[in-house]
Design an enzyme around this catalytic site. Structure first.
Site, mmCIF file in Angstrom:
data_model
loop_
_atom_site.group_PDB
_atom_site.id
_atom_site.type_symbol
_atom_site.label_atom_id
_atom_site.label_comp_id
_atom_site.label_asym_id
_atom_site.label_seq_id
_atom_site.Cartn_x
_atom_site.Cartn_y
_atom_site.Cartn_z
ATOM 1 N N GLY A 46 0.844 -1.191 0.000
ATOM 2 C CA GLY A 46 0.000 0.000 0.000
ATOM 3 C C GLY A 46 0.878 1.238 0.000
ATOM 4 C CB CYS A 97 5.082 2.146 7.924
ATOM 5 S SG CYS A 97 4.623 3.655 7.051
ATOM 6 C CD GLU A 140 -1.294 2.380 2.783
ATOM 7 O OE1 GLU A 140 -0.777 3.507 2.852
ATOM 8 O OE2 GLU A 140 -0.634 1.340 2.931
HETATM 9 O O1 GNR Z 1 4.110 -2.625 2.701
HETATM 10 C C1 GNR Z 1 3.429 -2.482 3.711
HETATM 11 N N1 GNR Z 1 3.099 -3.588 4.451
HETATM 12 C C2 GNR Z 1 2.174 -3.553 5.476
HETATM 13 C C3 GNR Z 1 2.106 -4.662 6.308
HETATM 14 C C4 GNR Z 1 1.185 -4.708 7.340
HETATM 15 C C5 GNR Z 1 0.328 -3.651 7.526
HETATM 16 C C6 GNR Z 1 0.388 -2.541 6.724
HETATM 17 C C7 GNR Z 1 1.308 -2.480 5.696
HETATM 18 S S1 GNR Z 1 1.364 -1.102 4.653
HETATM 19 C C8 GNR Z 1 3.037 -1.127 4.148
HETATM 20 C C9 GNR Z 1 3.307 -0.070 3.101
HETATM 21 C C10 GNR Z 1 3.073 1.283 3.713
HETATM 22 O O2 GNR Z 1 3.836 1.845 4.458
HETATM 23 N N2 GNR Z 1 1.943 1.863 3.424
HETATM 24 O O3 GNR Z 1 1.638 3.063 3.965
HETATM 25 NI NI NI Z 2 2.688 3.170 5.841
#
Ligand code: GNR
Ligand code: NI
Length: 196
Positions: A46, A97, A140
């Protein structure tokens, strides 16, 4: 400009509340495309516009399991997403994240959500999700409100991780400019504190 740099802690822009997009035009579609490319390349499941320092309520996701390196499996783009309903039941995931590299912690959130949004073609849509997609949607949408997953963990753990990233940023920053030793600007003024 396809790949966009992802900003990381302690960048204060991660704490801004993003502005709704007025219309899904070519500019917003180009932003969505760049965000997908940036997300796949990272790689992540995401990405929020906030993470590439763009002030717009846009997120992209792809939580498909069988995803080859940098290949799009099941991308979704959401403009102006809002949580319409969240389950009472919570579930936990070990979250990470891209803006807080190499840190993972268990986060409890509603297990299921219904989210309203505008898609890439500007159509109003709703998505109901559970599991990893529900977690990711909430992660997100949090970003668009200046909220990070570490805001959902203990104060002590949060303080510790923020401090670690602040310290690393200071060490990376260029040395403050000092006049060369012995130059006129370096002369000790009477009563001035020395460096030691
Ligand atoms: O890549 C991502 N993996 C993830 C794993 C568990 C819960 C949320 C995420 S989102 C993250 C990418 C990201 O930082 N999106 O804002
Ligand atoms: Ni994130």
């Amino acid at each position: 400009m396809p790949l966009r740099p992802i900003i990381t802690l302690p960048d204060k822009r991660l704490r801004l509340v993003a502005k709704p997009v007025a219309a899904i035009d070519g500019e917003v579609r180009a932003l969505m495309d760049d965000m997908l490319e940036t997300m796949y390349e990272a790689p992540g499941i995401g990405l929020a516009a906030t993470q590439i320092a763009v002030d717009a309520r846009v997120i992209v996701l792809d939580v498909a399991k069988r995803r080859d390196d940098s290949a799009r499996a099941d991308p979704i783009c959401l403009a102006n997403p809002e949580i319409l309903w969240a389950s009472e039941e919570l579930s936990s995931y070990e979250e990470g994240c891209l803006s807080i590299p190499e840190y993972y912690e268990e986060v409890f959130r509603p297990a299921a959500v219904r989210v309203g949004y505008f898609d890439r073609e500007g159509r109003r849509r709703e998505i109901e999700a559970d599991g990893l997609l529900a977690t990711c949607l909430q992660h997100e949408i949090d970003h668009l409100n200046g909220v990070l997953f570490i805001d959902h963990i203990s104060r002590l753990k949060r303080a510790r991780i923020i401090k670690k990233f602040e310290k690393a940023a200071k060490l990376d920053a260029p040395e403050p400019k000092r006049p060369p030793r012995g130059s006129r600007a370096d002369a000790q003024k009477p009563g001035a504190a020395s460096d030691f």
